[in-house]
Design a protein around this motif. Structure first.
Motif, PDB file in Angstrom:
ATOM      1  N   LYS A   1      40.345  37.081  43.962  1.00 26.25           N
ATOM      2  CA  LYS A   1      40.376  36.076  42.894  1.00 26.25           C
ATOM      3  C   LYS A   1      40.127  36.695  41.531  1.00 26.25           C
ATOM      4  CE  LYS A   1      39.123  32.036  45.671  1.00 26.25           C
ATOM      5  NZ  LYS A   1      38.116  30.963  45.903  1.00 26.25           N
ATOM      6  N   LEU A   2      39.207  37.663  41.474  1.00 27.76           N
ATOM      7  CA  LEU A   2      38.947  38.322  40.195  1.00 27.76           C
ATOM      8  C   LEU A   2      40.162  39.119  39.747  1.00 27.76           C
ATOM      9  CD1 LEU A   2      37.016  38.970  37.902  1.00 27.76           C
ATOM     10  CD2 LEU A   2      36.140  40.887  39.245  1.00 27.76           C
ATOM     11  N   GLY A   3      40.816  39.769  40.701  1.00 26.54           N
ATOM     12  CA  GLY A   3      42.016  40.526  40.366  1.00 26.54           C
ATOM     13  C   GLY A   3      43.101  39.631  39.785  1.00 26.54           C
ATOM     14  N   ARG A   4      43.301  38.454  40.403  1.00 26.60           N
ATOM     15  CA  ARG A   4      44.310  37.519  39.891  1.00 26.60           C
ATOM     16  C   ARG A   4      43.907  36.981  38.521  1.00 26.60           C
ATOM     17  NH1 ARG A   4      44.556  35.749  45.376  1.00 26.60           N
ATOM     18  NH2 ARG A   4      43.111  34.030  44.933  1.00 26.60           N
ATOM     19  N   LEU A   5      42.619  36.703  38.360  1.00 24.24           N
ATOM     20  CA  LEU A   5      42.126  36.185  37.081  1.00 24.24           C
ATOM     21  C   LEU A   5      42.374  37.176  35.951  1.00 24.24           C
ATOM     22  CD1 LEU A   5      40.369  34.014  35.546  1.00 24.24           C
ATOM     23  CD2 LEU A   5      38.405  35.470  36.112  1.00 24.24           C
ATOM     24  N   ALA A   6      42.084  38.455  36.200  1.00 23.43           N
ATOM     25  CA  ALA A   6      42.151  39.478  35.142  1.00 23.43           C
ATOM     26  C   ALA A   6      43.505  40.174  35.061  1.00 23.43           C
ATOM     27  CB  ALA A   6      41.055  40.517  35.381  1.00 23.43           C
ATOM     28  N   GLY A   7      44.356  39.959  36.064  1.00 26.35           N
ATOM     29  CA  GLY A   7      45.652  40.630  36.047  1.00 26.35           C
ATOM     30  C   GLY A   7      45.585  42.089  36.432  1.00 26.35           C
ATOM     31  N   VAL A   8      44.604  42.438  37.274  1.00 21.66           N
ATOM     32  CA  VAL A   8      44.497  43.808  37.770  1.00 21.66           C
ATOM     33  C   VAL A   8      44.542  43.778  39.297  1.00 21.66           C
ATOM     34  CG1 VAL A   8      43.156  44.589  35.783  1.00 21.66           C
ATOM     35  CG2 VAL A   8      41.959  43.767  37.796  1.00 21.66           C
ATOM     36  N   SER A   9      44.856  44.901  39.887  1.00 20.38           N
ATOM     37  CA  SER A   9      44.975  44.962  41.335  1.00 20.38           C
ATOM     38  C   SER A   9      43.598  45.098  41.992  1.00 20.38           C
ATOM     39  CB  SER A   9      45.852  46.142  41.746  1.00 20.38           C
ATOM     40  OG  SER A   9      45.209  47.368  41.444  1.00 20.38           O
ATOM     41  N   THR A  10      43.523  44.663  43.254  1.00 20.05           N
ATOM     42  CA  THR A  10      42.269  44.843  43.997  1.00 20.05           C
ATOM     43  C   THR A  10      41.992  46.330  44.198  1.00 20.05           C
ATOM     44  OG1 THR A  10      43.489  44.617  46.098  1.00 20.05           O
ATOM     45  CG2 THR A  10      42.478  42.632  45.191  1.00 20.05           C
ATOM     46  N   ARG A  11      43.050  47.118  44.277  1.00 17.10           N
ATOM     47  CA  ARG A  11      42.867  48.571  44.403  1.00 17.10           C
ATOM     48  C   ARG A  11      42.139  49.123  43.188  1.00 17.10           C
ATOM     49  NH1 ARG A  11      47.758  53.019  45.232  1.00 17.10           N
ATOM     50  NH2 ARG A  11      46.432  54.859  45.340  1.00 17.10           N
ATOM     51  N   THR A  12      42.505  48.633  41.994  1.00 19.27           N
ATOM     52  CA  THR A  12      41.835  49.068  40.764  1.00 19.27           C
ATOM     53  C   THR A  12      40.363  48.674  40.784  1.00 19.27           C
ATOM     54  OG1 THR A  12      43.857  48.961  39.438  1.00 19.27           O
ATOM     55  CG2 THR A  12      41.771  48.764  38.256  1.00 19.27           C
ATOM     56  N   LEU A  13      40.077  47.446  41.200  1.00 20.62           N
ATOM     57  CA  LEU A  13      38.687  46.989  41.239  1.00 20.62           C
ATOM     58  C   LEU A  13      37.871  47.784  42.247  1.00 20.62           C
ATOM     59  CD1 LEU A  13      39.220  43.126  40.963  1.00 20.62           C
ATOM     60  CD2 LEU A  13      38.371  44.683  39.191  1.00 20.62           C
ATOM     61  N   ARG A  14      38.487  48.122  43.376  1.00 15.79           N
ATOM     62  CA  ARG A  14      37.774  48.951  44.358  1.00 15.79           C
ATOM     63  C   ARG A  14      37.484  50.337  43.774  1.00 15.79           C
ATOM     64  NH1 ARG A  14      41.642  46.519  47.927  1.00 15.79           N
ATOM     65  NH2 ARG A  14      40.650  44.948  49.258  1.00 15.79           N
ATOM     66  N   TYR A  15      38.447  50.857  43.021  1.00 11.24           N
ATOM     67  CA  TYR A  15      38.240  52.175  42.406  1.00 11.24           C
ATOM     68  C   TYR A  15      37.126  52.107  41.375  1.00 11.24           C
ATOM     69  CZ  TYR A  15      39.145  56.539  39.950  1.00 11.24           C
ATOM     70  OH  TYR A  15      39.015  57.777  39.377  1.00 11.24           O
ATOM     71  N   TYR A  16      37.097  51.040  40.575  1.00 12.15           N
ATOM     72  CA  TYR A  16      36.014  50.878  39.600  1.00 12.15           C
ATOM     73  C   TYR A  16      34.654  50.838  40.300  1.00 12.15           C
ATOM     74  CZ  TYR A  16      39.432  49.703  35.934  1.00 12.15           C
ATOM     75  OH  TYR A  16      40.461  49.739  35.013  1.00 12.15           O
ATOM     76  N   ASP A  17      34.628  50.221  41.481  1.00 12.53           N
ATOM     77  CA  ASP A  17      33.394  50.175  42.264  1.00 12.53           C
ATOM     78  C   ASP A  17      33.019  51.582  42.738  1.00 12.53           C
ATOM     79  OD1 ASP A  17      31.255  49.585  43.901  1.00 12.53           O
ATOM     80  OD2 ASP A  17      32.396  48.370  45.323  1.00 12.53           O
TER      81      ASP A  17
END
Length: 252
Positions: free
Chosen positions: A7-23
């Motif tokens: 949901k955060l990825g869709r909200l911000a327009g970024v991929s879940t892969r990107t968010l996992r990498y940021y983590d």
């Protein structure tokens, strides 16, 4: 409100892969992990992600973003004001280029006359503003406000031929620098040719030349990581070689 990673990825327009990498790199950690093992993000993480995307829009490297945002003195409101200022600078740069295109079309279609110098005004203004953003404070501290104004004015008045000559000089400078790195001799022929070409390159913007100022600038190429990164992006060790070559050149 809380968000799963999808949901955060869709909200911000970024991929879940990107968010996992940021983590993974410690840039943006989820607020918690639920009983099913899913990352859950809260309002604080949403605000941090917005900051990250503003920095990315301004081409700030991820590692630098992490250093900035993990600094105990980081202030979100001040960061947003800084983003706004930089984006306004970018808009001014784009407006100058668009205006240059409009003037060129008018000239080609017979509605106005345009000098060769006018054709490059937008590009030169963009370069001046980019340099101001990156190095303005340091250059003013080292050389003074008046010297910077004179330098900018001289660059802005370059003709098309002079501007092209400046670009070609820089290409020849890096070619000589590459040869100097192969020899490893700052006092060698190739390195001294690079130093002389660098002096010629400076002549397009410097109101007057001095060996002391030239040597001081050379030291800055190594001492300041941004200058160092620019030269080393062409060849590893280029900044150090150029500094040593110029110091030898100006000591003669």
């Amino acid at each position: 409100m809380e968000y799963t990673i999808q949901k955060l990825g869709r909200l911000a327009g970024v991929s879940t892969r990107t968010l996992r990498y940021y983590d993974e790199i410690g840039l943006l950690k989820p607020a918690r992990t639920n009983s099913s093992g899913y990352r859950i993000y809260g309002q604080n993480e949403v605000d941090l992600l917005q900051q990250i995307l503003f920095y990315r829009e301004l081409d700030v490297p991820l590692e630098h973003i992490r250093e900035i945002m993990h600094n105990p003195n980081f202030n979100g409101e001040n960061a947003l004001r800084e983003h706004r200022g930089k984006l306004l600078d970018r808009r001014r740069q784009l407006d100058a280029l668009i205006a240059s295109i409009d003037r060129t079309l008018d000239a080609r279609e017979g509605r106005r006359t345009m000098t060769d110098q006018d054709k490059f005004a937008g590009f030169k203004q963009k370069l001046l503003e980019e340099n101001e953003q990156k190095y303005g404070a340091e250059i003013r501290e080292k050389y003074g406000e008046e010297a910077v104004k004179q330098s900018n004015a001289k660059f802005g008045s370059l003709s098309e031929a002079q501007y092209n000559d400046m670009q070609q000089t820089e290409k020849e400078l890096f070619a000589a620098l590459k040869e100097a790195l192969a020899s490893g001799e700052p006092a060698g022929e190739a390195a001294q040719r690079a130093a002389d070409l660098h002096k010629h390159w400076l002549s397009f913007t410097w109101p007057q030349y001095s060996k002391e100022a030239h040597a001081g600038l050379a030291r800055m190429y190594v001492d300041d990581e941004r200058f160092k990164a620019y030269y080393d992006s062409h060849f590893e060790g280029a900044a150090l070689m150029l500094r040593d070559a110029i110091l030898h050149y100006t000591a003669k």
